[in-house]
Design an enzyme around this catalytic site. Structure first.
Site, PDB file in Angstrom:
ATOM      1  N   SER A  23     -10.056  -1.001   7.341  1.00 37.18           N
ATOM      2  CA  SER A  23      -9.540  -0.690   6.001  1.00 37.18           C
ATOM      3  C   SER A  23      -8.899  -1.847   5.259  1.00 37.18           C
ATOM      4  O   SER A  23      -8.533  -1.706   4.098  1.00 37.18           O
ATOM      5  CB  SER A  23      -8.544   0.469   6.082  1.00 37.18           C
TER       6      SER A  23
ATOM      7  N   LYS B 232       0.839  -1.198   0.000  1.00 35.42           N
ATOM      8  CA  LYS B 232       0.000   0.000   0.000  1.00 35.42           C
ATOM      9  C   LYS B 232       0.876   1.251   0.000  1.00 35.42           C
ATOM     10  O   LYS B 232       2.000   1.236   0.526  1.00 35.42           O
ATOM     11  CB  LYS B 232      -0.904  -0.054   1.233  1.00 35.42           C
TER      12      LYS B 232
ATOM     13  N   SER C 175      -9.742   1.900   3.334  1.00 34.84           N
ATOM     14  CA  SER C 175      -8.838   2.680   2.505  1.00 34.84           C
ATOM     15  C   SER C 175      -7.909   1.823   1.635  1.00 34.84           C
ATOM     16  O   SER C 175      -7.284   2.333   0.703  1.00 34.84           O
ATOM     17  CB  SER C 175      -7.988   3.575   3.402  1.00 34.84           C
TER      18      SER C 175
END
Length: 485
Positions: A179, A80, A155
């Site tokens: 998330s 990420k 997210s």
């Protein structure tokens, strides 16, 4: 050998170790797959093609010589955009970080490299991990591989989409209030949030330091176990990591769960749940019963306070953490500057997106002198009550079963208010407040969209979740991801 992308991480690893597949060949096919489907999905913000191919060639030479290789040898993975990687662009998908280039490796990135995984690229996310849609990214939209008109969740939406689109085999995300688990459910993949303190956060760009936790996303529970063996454990650079024994998580796979007590909290089966999602939950409970598990109704009464508690604590910590992004030391600096005040105000006003600014303002407010006791201090007390709920429940059950989200992935053009979006996290937030592990596992589909179940466990007992999740996968049957052809 073609269509290698359809295999799991465990399967591709075996083919590499058995010399059926060369790593360089696999990495080339991985980038061919990305080139083919990325335009439809938008999982990545940065690719490491030349570096990845060079690392693959070096690893092939090691394998040819019979040298010892790591636990994820040759497996293409993604990270990420809030995990620092030396020499790679790391922006937390925010304008304010500009083209910041990592000067060191986050501990999880270092461990992936030591395990001989091949990092393919950096995935899209909500700006500074604030959001549940991946729509707040400064870079671009990420679309759900099951339906391009839908959000992938957030997210860690890019991480989940990269697995669902079969671009990589393992993707690391971060989970502050769901998330990892929510996008895993929306995209039909497996995602685990480990116990707070099980995986190092060193090198993770902080959102809310007492809630953030890095975890893996993959196609199967087995791949989650394989990745946890690599990334879990103590770290001298992170004082919040608990120095306790890390088991071999693969030993929990394919185990009998007869007699396991699974708690079902009545507060998690509310009227607002989509009826078809509820039916998938009930069907999953029946599958656990057929496996010999004992279903126990439990109560977690403070669940109803989880969302407001989270949205006091998380913004407060974000307000503190994001103060370092000031236009002075690195990242974006406004050109509209007349004095030092302009430098700070204009750089932050222009560099942060709307959602990040909203949470900074909320956090600054609840930490202010007149409101600290009324909001932040009280929220911390409620957080303790939420944790005590779980402690009491785990005296009688081994794991807890809940939905991940009250609905399936919603449309990209849905005009949800911030409050409506915050309420989407109602079933996931409590685990972060309590610091316990959770896993999302695909359980079924409704109207062509995947739905995940959530299993929550005792602190540092991720093995229980892997054990129960692995057993569930066997009775659920094969799970096919979208082809995107």
């Amino acid at each position: 050998m073609k269509n290698l992308y359809k295999l799991t991480a465990s399967e591709i690893r075996e083919k590499i170790l058995n010399k059926e597949v060369k790593v360089e060949e696999l990495v080339k096919e991985t980038f061919e797959r990305i080139e083919k489907v990325e335009g439809k999905v938008g999982s990545f913000v940065h690719l490491r093609k030349e570096k990845a191919l060079e690392e693959a060639r070096i690893l092939d030479e090691k394998i040819a010589k019979g040298e010892k290789v790591g636990a994820l040898a040759g497996v293409p993975v993604a990270i990420k955009d809030n995990m620092v990687s030396k020499g790679d662009i790391t922006t937390a998908c925010s304008k304010i970080l500009g083209n910041y280039e990592g000067i060191y490796d986050a501990t999880v990135v270092k461990k992936l490299k030591e395990a001989d995984a091949i990092i393919i690229g950096i995935t899209n996310m909500d700006e500074f991990a604030m959001g549940s849609t991946t729509k707040t990214s400064f870079h671009h939209l990420t679309k759900n591989p099951w339906d391009a008109t839908r959000v992938p969740g957030g997210s860690s939406g890019g991480a989940a989409a990269s697995i669902a689109a079969q671009e990589v085999y393992i993707s690391l995300g971060s989970d502050t209030g769901g998330s990892i688990r929510q996008p895993a459910s929306f995209c039909g993949v497996v995602g685990m949030k480990p116990t707070y303190g099980r995986v190092s956060r060193y090198g993770l760009i902080a959102f809310a330091s007492s809630l953030d936790q890095i975890g893996p996303m993959a196609k199967s529970v087995e791949d989650i176990a394989l990745t946890m063996n690599v990334i879990a454990g103590a770290d001298d650079y992170d004082a919040t990591v608990v120095n306790c024994e890390v088991p071999d998580y693969t030993q929990f796979l394919n185990q009998d769960i007869r007699g396991m007590k699974i708690g079902v909290p009545k507060e998690y089966f509310i009227d607002g749940i989509n009826p078809e999602v509820r039916q998938i939950m009930e069907d999953a409970i029946e599958k656990f019963i057929t496996l010999g598990a004992e279903i126990v109704e439990i109560s977690l009464p403070y669940t109803k306070y989880a969302v407001p508690t989270y949205y006091v604590i998380a913004p407060a910590e974000a307000s503190s953490n994001l103060a370092r992004f000031d236009g002075v030391r690195y990242g974006y600096r406004s050109e509209n500057i007349q004095n030092i005040n302009d430098l700070y105000v204009n750089s932050r006003s222009e560099g942060f997106g709307d959602e990040v600014k909203r949470r900074i303002m909320i956090g600054t407010y609840v930490l202010s002198a007149g409101f600290y006791d009324a909001y932040f201090k009280k929220a911390q007390k409620v957080r303790t009550k939420i944790k005590e709920d779980f402690d009491k429940a785990f005296e009688n059950v081994d794991v807890i079963f809940t939905p991940v989200s009250p609905s399936t992935a919603f449309r990209l053009d849905d005009k949800k208010t911030p409050i409506e979006l915050y309420l989407e996290d109602i079933f996931t937030i409590s685990a972060n407040l309590a610091g316990i592990p959770g896993i999302s596992i695909p359980a079924g589909k409704t109207q062509g969209l995947p739905v995940g179940i959530q299993l929550l466990g005792k602190p540092f007992r991720e093995g229980d979740l892997i054990k129960a999740g692995s057993a569930f996968e066997k009775v659920r049957g094969e799970w096919e991801l979208p082809e995107l052809d």
